[in-house]
Scaffold this motif. Structure first.
Motif, mmCIF file in Angstrom:
data_model
loop_
_atom_site.group_PDB
_atom_site.id
_atom_site.type_symbol
_atom_site.label_atom_id
_atom_site.label_comp_id
_atom_site.label_asym_id
_atom_site.label_seq_id
_atom_site.Cartn_x
_atom_site.Cartn_y
_atom_site.Cartn_z
ATOM 1 N N UNK A 34 0.836 -1.202 0.000
ATOM 2 C CA UNK A 34 0.000 0.000 0.000
ATOM 3 C C UNK A 34 0.874 1.256 0.000
ATOM 4 N N UNK A 35 1.953 1.227 0.760
ATOM 5 C CA UNK A 35 2.861 2.375 0.807
ATOM 6 C C UNK A 35 3.519 2.594 -0.548
ATOM 7 N N UNK A 36 3.927 1.517 -1.202
ATOM 8 C CA UNK A 36 4.526 1.635 -2.535
ATOM 9 C C UNK A 36 3.524 2.197 -3.532
ATOM 10 N N UNK A 37 2.276 1.748 -3.460
ATOM 11 C CA UNK A 37 1.237 2.241 -4.361
ATOM 12 C C UNK A 37 0.981 3.729 -4.121
ATOM 13 N N UNK A 38 0.945 4.139 -2.855
ATOM 14 C CA UNK A 38 0.738 5.544 -2.532
ATOM 15 C C UNK A 38 1.895 6.389 -3.055
ATOM 16 N N UNK A 39 3.111 5.903 -2.931
ATOM 17 C CA UNK A 39 4.282 6.625 -3.437
ATOM 18 C C UNK A 39 4.218 6.747 -4.952
ATOM 19 N N UNK A 40 3.819 5.696 -5.629
ATOM 20 C CA UNK A 40 3.680 5.733 -7.086
ATOM 21 C C UNK A 40 2.624 6.758 -7.495
ATOM 22 N N UNK A 41 1.496 6.761 -6.815
ATOM 23 C CA UNK A 41 0.437 7.728 -7.121
ATOM 24 C C UNK A 41 0.903 9.153 -6.873
ATOM 25 N N UNK A 42 1.682 9.357 -5.812
ATOM 26 C CA UNK A 42 2.226 10.681 -5.518
ATOM 27 C C UNK A 42 3.180 11.135 -6.625
ATOM 28 N N UNK A 43 4.047 10.249 -7.088
ATOM 29 C CA UNK A 43 4.965 10.579 -8.174
ATOM 30 C C UNK A 43 4.195 10.925 -9.444
ATOM 31 N N UNK A 44 3.157 10.164 -9.744
ATOM 32 C CA UNK A 44 2.354 10.442 -10.930
ATOM 33 C C UNK A 44 1.668 11.793 -10.825
ATOM 34 N N UNK A 45 1.166 12.122 -9.641
ATOM 35 C CA UNK A 45 0.517 13.413 -9.441
ATOM 36 C C UNK A 45 1.531 14.549 -9.600
ATOM 37 N N UNK A 46 2.726 14.372 -9.075
ATOM 38 C CA UNK A 46 3.764 15.397 -9.241
ATOM 39 C C UNK A 46 4.097 15.597 -10.714
ATOM 40 N N UNK A 47 4.174 14.499 -11.461
ATOM 41 C CA UNK A 47 4.458 14.605 -12.892
ATOM 42 C C UNK A 47 3.327 15.322 -13.617
ATOM 43 N N UNK A 48 2.091 15.028 -13.249
ATOM 44 C CA UNK A 48 0.950 15.685 -13.866
ATOM 45 C C UNK A 48 0.968 17.181 -13.582
ATOM 46 N N UNK A 49 1.252 17.543 -12.339
ATOM 47 C CA UNK A 49 1.305 18.959 -11.955
ATOM 48 C C UNK A 49 2.421 19.668 -12.728
ATOM 49 N N UNK A 50 3.576 19.033 -12.836
ATOM 50 C CA UNK A 50 4.691 19.638 -13.572
ATOM 51 C C UNK A 50 4.341 19.808 -15.050
ATOM 52 N N UNK A 51 3.692 18.835 -15.641
ATOM 53 C CA UNK A 51 3.288 18.934 -17.045
ATOM 54 C C UNK A 51 2.299 20.086 -17.230
ATOM 55 N N UNK A 52 1.374 20.237 -16.301
ATOM 56 C CA UNK A 52 0.415 21.341 -16.371
ATOM 57 C C UNK A 52 1.117 22.685 -16.208
ATOM 58 N N UNK A 53 2.101 22.762 -15.329
ATOM 59 C CA UNK A 53 2.851 24.005 -15.136
ATOM 60 C C UNK A 53 3.584 24.379 -16.418
ATOM 61 N N UNK A 54 4.225 23.383 -17.050
ATOM 62 C CA UNK A 54 4.939 23.633 -18.293
ATOM 63 C C UNK A 54 3.974 24.065 -19.396
ATOM 64 N N UNK A 55 2.818 23.449 -19.453
ATOM 65 C CA UNK A 55 1.815 23.813 -20.458
ATOM 66 C C UNK A 55 1.358 25.253 -20.251
ATOM 67 N N UNK A 56 1.095 25.623 -19.023
ATOM 68 C CA UNK A 56 0.671 26.996 -18.716
ATOM 69 C C UNK A 56 1.772 27.984 -19.097
ATOM 70 N N UNK A 57 3.008 27.630 -18.834
ATOM 71 C CA UNK A 57 4.120 28.516 -19.189
ATOM 72 C C UNK A 57 4.230 28.681 -20.706
ATOM 73 N N UNK A 58 4.059 27.603 -21.458
ATOM 74 C CA UNK A 58 4.098 27.689 -22.928
ATOM 75 C C UNK A 58 2.974 28.573 -23.452
ATOM 76 N N UNK A 59 1.787 28.404 -22.886
ATOM 77 C CA UNK A 59 0.664 29.238 -23.307
ATOM 78 C C UNK A 59 0.915 30.710 -22.981
ATOM 79 N N UNK A 60 1.485 30.977 -21.813
ATOM 80 C CA UNK A 60 1.798 32.350 -21.442
ATOM 81 C C UNK A 60 2.819 32.938 -22.410
ATOM 82 N N UNK A 61 3.817 32.157 -22.807
ATOM 83 C CA UNK A 61 4.824 32.626 -23.769
ATOM 84 C C UNK A 61 4.190 32.930 -25.120
ATOM 85 N N UNK A 62 3.253 32.077 -25.556
ATOM 86 C CA UNK A 62 2.550 32.333 -26.820
ATOM 87 C C UNK A 62 1.762 33.638 -26.747
#
Length: 73
Positions: A34-62
């Motif tokens: 369960x702890x490993x699964x929670x850690x995996x989900x946390x990593x995936x959420x961090x990656x999703x947040x980072x991808x959204x941040x990068x997308x927002x930055x690209x849109x702002x640059x455009x």
């Protein structure tokens, strides 16, 4: 070889030391998984947040390239 087993007053079988240890190992393994699964989900959420941040930055640059200040929208 026959083995004596004991029950408590409520009719519950009293576990042997080996049985209790096996159950505890299984519980610990389940908790580890369960702890490993929670850690995996946390990593995936961090990656999703980072991808959204990068997308927002690209849109702002455009927008900036078009002469639009994204902070004023």
């Amino acid at each position: 070889m026959p083995w004596l087993r004991w029950w408590d007053n409520q009719g519950n079988l009293l576990l042997t030391g080996d049985e209790r240890a096996r159950i505890e190992r299984q519980r610990a393994e389940n908790q580890r998984q369960r702890a490993e699964q929670a850690e995996l989900e946390l990593q995936q959420e961090r990656q999703r947040v980072e991808a959204e941040r990068q997308r927002a930055e690209r849109l702002a640059e455009l927008l900036r390239a078009q002469g639009i200040n994204p902070e004023e929208l």
